[in-house]
Design an enzyme around this catalytic site. Sequence first.
Site, PDB file in Angstrom:
ATOM      1  N   HIS A  15       0.847  -1.207   0.000  1.00  9.33           N
ATOM      2  CA  HIS A  15       0.000   0.000   0.000  1.00  9.33           C
ATOM      3  C   HIS A  15       0.874   1.247   0.000  1.00  9.33           C
ATOM      4  CE1 HIS A  15      -4.004   1.888   1.231  1.00  9.33           C
ATOM      5  NE2 HIS A  15      -3.141   2.890   1.291  1.00  9.33           N
ATOM      6  N   HIS A  17       1.128   5.035  -2.135  1.00  9.84           N
ATOM      7  CA  HIS A  17       0.670   5.984  -3.166  1.00  9.84           C
ATOM      8  C   HIS A  17       1.907   6.524  -3.866  1.00  9.84           C
ATOM      9  CE1 HIS A  17      -3.513   6.059  -1.686  1.00  9.84           C
ATOM     10  NE2 HIS A  17      -2.921   5.709  -0.559  1.00  9.84           N
ATOM     11  N   HIS A 195      -9.759   1.622  -0.372  1.00  7.53           N
ATOM     12  CA  HIS A 195      -9.605   2.242   0.948  1.00  7.53           C
ATOM     13  C   HIS A 195     -10.953   2.220   1.662  1.00  7.53           C
ATOM     14  CE1 HIS A 195      -5.864   3.806  -0.609  1.00  7.53           C
ATOM     15  NE2 HIS A 195      -5.626   4.521   0.473  1.00  7.53           N
ATOM     16  N   GLU A 198     -10.801   3.663   7.439  1.00  6.97           N
ATOM     17  CA  GLU A 198      -9.777   4.556   7.981  1.00  6.97           C
ATOM     18  C   GLU A 198     -10.529   5.769   8.566  1.00  6.97           C
ATOM     19  OE1 GLU A 198      -7.444   6.591   5.014  1.00  6.97           O
ATOM     20  OE2 GLU A 198      -5.885   7.202   6.431  1.00  6.97           O
ATOM     21  N   ASP A 276       2.015   3.923   3.170  1.00  8.21           N
ATOM     22  CA  ASP A 276       0.990   4.817   2.605  1.00  8.21           C
ATOM     23  C   ASP A 276       1.633   5.942   1.777  1.00  8.21           C
ATOM     24  OD1 ASP A 276      -1.734   5.121   2.315  1.00  8.21           O
ATOM     25  OD2 ASP A 276      -2.074   6.122   4.212  1.00  8.21           O
ATOM     26  N   ASP A 277       2.108   6.983   2.430  1.00  7.08           N
ATOM     27  CA  ASP A 277       2.745   8.135   1.759  1.00  7.08           C
ATOM     28  C   ASP A 277       3.939   8.513   2.639  1.00  7.08           C
ATOM     29  OD1 ASP A 277       0.312   9.069  -0.148  1.00  7.08           O
ATOM     30  OD2 ASP A 277      -0.485   8.535   1.814  1.00  7.08           O
TER      31      ASP A 277
HETATM   32  N1  HPA Z   1      -5.324   7.956   1.685  1.00  9.31           N
HETATM   33  C1  HPA Z   1      -6.311   8.205   0.839  1.00  9.31           C
HETATM   34  N2  HPA Z   1      -6.133   8.761  -0.327  1.00  9.31           N
HETATM   35  C2  HPA Z   1      -4.891   9.100  -0.674  1.00  9.31           C
HETATM   36  C3  HPA Z   1      -3.832   8.878   0.159  1.00  9.31           C
HETATM   37  C4  HPA Z   1      -4.057   8.286   1.402  1.00  9.31           C
HETATM   38  O1  HPA Z   1      -3.126   8.055   2.199  1.00  9.31           O
HETATM   39  N3  HPA Z   1      -2.730   9.301  -0.475  1.00  9.31           N
HETATM   40  C5  HPA Z   1      -3.115   9.759  -1.655  1.00  9.31           C
HETATM   41  N4  HPA Z   1      -4.428   9.640  -1.792  1.00  9.31           N
HETATM   42 ZN    ZN Z   2      -3.646   4.925   1.245  1.00  4.70          ZN
END
Ligand code: HPA
Ligand code: ZN
Length: 332
Positions: A15, A17, A195, A198, A276-277
């Site tokens: 996961h 991005h 997703h 969350e 994630d990021d």
């Molecule tokens: N969550 C949801 N959408 C997103 C994310 C994230 O971490 N990063 C880029 N788009």
């Molecule tokens: Zn994400």
Amino acid sequence: MSEKIDPALPKVELHLHFEGAAPPAFIRGLAKEKHIDIAKIFTPDGGYAYRDFWHFLEVYEAACTTLQSPEDFRRLTLAVLEDRAKDGVVYAETFLSPDFCGVGDVTAWREYLLAIEEAALEAQKTMGITLKGIVTAIRHFGPDQSRATALCAAETKSDFLTGFGLAGDEKQFHPKDFTWAFDCAREAGLRLTAHAGEWGGPESVRDALDHLKVERIGHGVRAIEDLALVDQLAEQGTVLEVCPGSNVFLGVYPSFDKHPIDRLREREVKVTISTDDPPFFRTTLTQEYETLARAFGWTEDDFRAINRDAANAAFCDEATRARILQILEGRA
Ligand code: HPA
Ligand code: ZN
């Protein structure tokens, strides 16, 4: 005292991005080259600046304005994979959005995708890391755009482009607004994730399962608020792409020791670990492992088992899966 985790432990990350993994210095460099003024998205120490998840989405999109050509994405691919390889990642899947690669036009998208794939193959040779792509519709861009995104994905399914997903603002629209896109992607043979759980509660996870028929859930951690759902996830083998540092950074949970990943795992839900990021959440995969080891007493054996589950849940062909499993076992 928890065990020290060897940073070189081979890891699988499901996961991630793609633009969200861009080092801030890389984005700042592109902005300078193109004379784009996005100074306000950076902190004085050079990181990304934002207040909360919704502002994060705005800053993310501002960073994406610097990525304007297949060549920019080729360079991004090498920068992102170099960072992952340093973290011991041997296999990664990344969310790609035609919305940021040619604004949803399939001909342009093909060129961007080709540049990313070629750079990924180069990284496989030079850095020993394998990358696969998951085309991701962006929820707050709406259902109409998701249909164009799904068509881009369906047209370009390949050994490299293997999945379809849904990201963005979980509070906008309903999963059932995206059934056309997910049906289109499934019919093209793409594997599915979304997703949920969350920012939305357990009902959002149920909705993603019922309406989108996904086999993995991005995050999904708030399933813990409904133990019948937790048992259902365990029984049907739904895999959660858990990003604990992201959840703590954004305030979904106040600290790692309050994060439900350990309780989900105890109830036999298949959990995997991702960032994630990572620069946005000031983390690395090694740092996630170290913090989880401290919070829950997990050892390298726990992480080895989680990485095997991640490899088994990967959206890849069986030859790649066998090769990754061998690397995880130290046999390659
Ligand atoms: N969550 C949801 N959408 C997103 C994310 C994230 O971490 N990063 C880029 N788009
Ligand atoms: Zn994400």
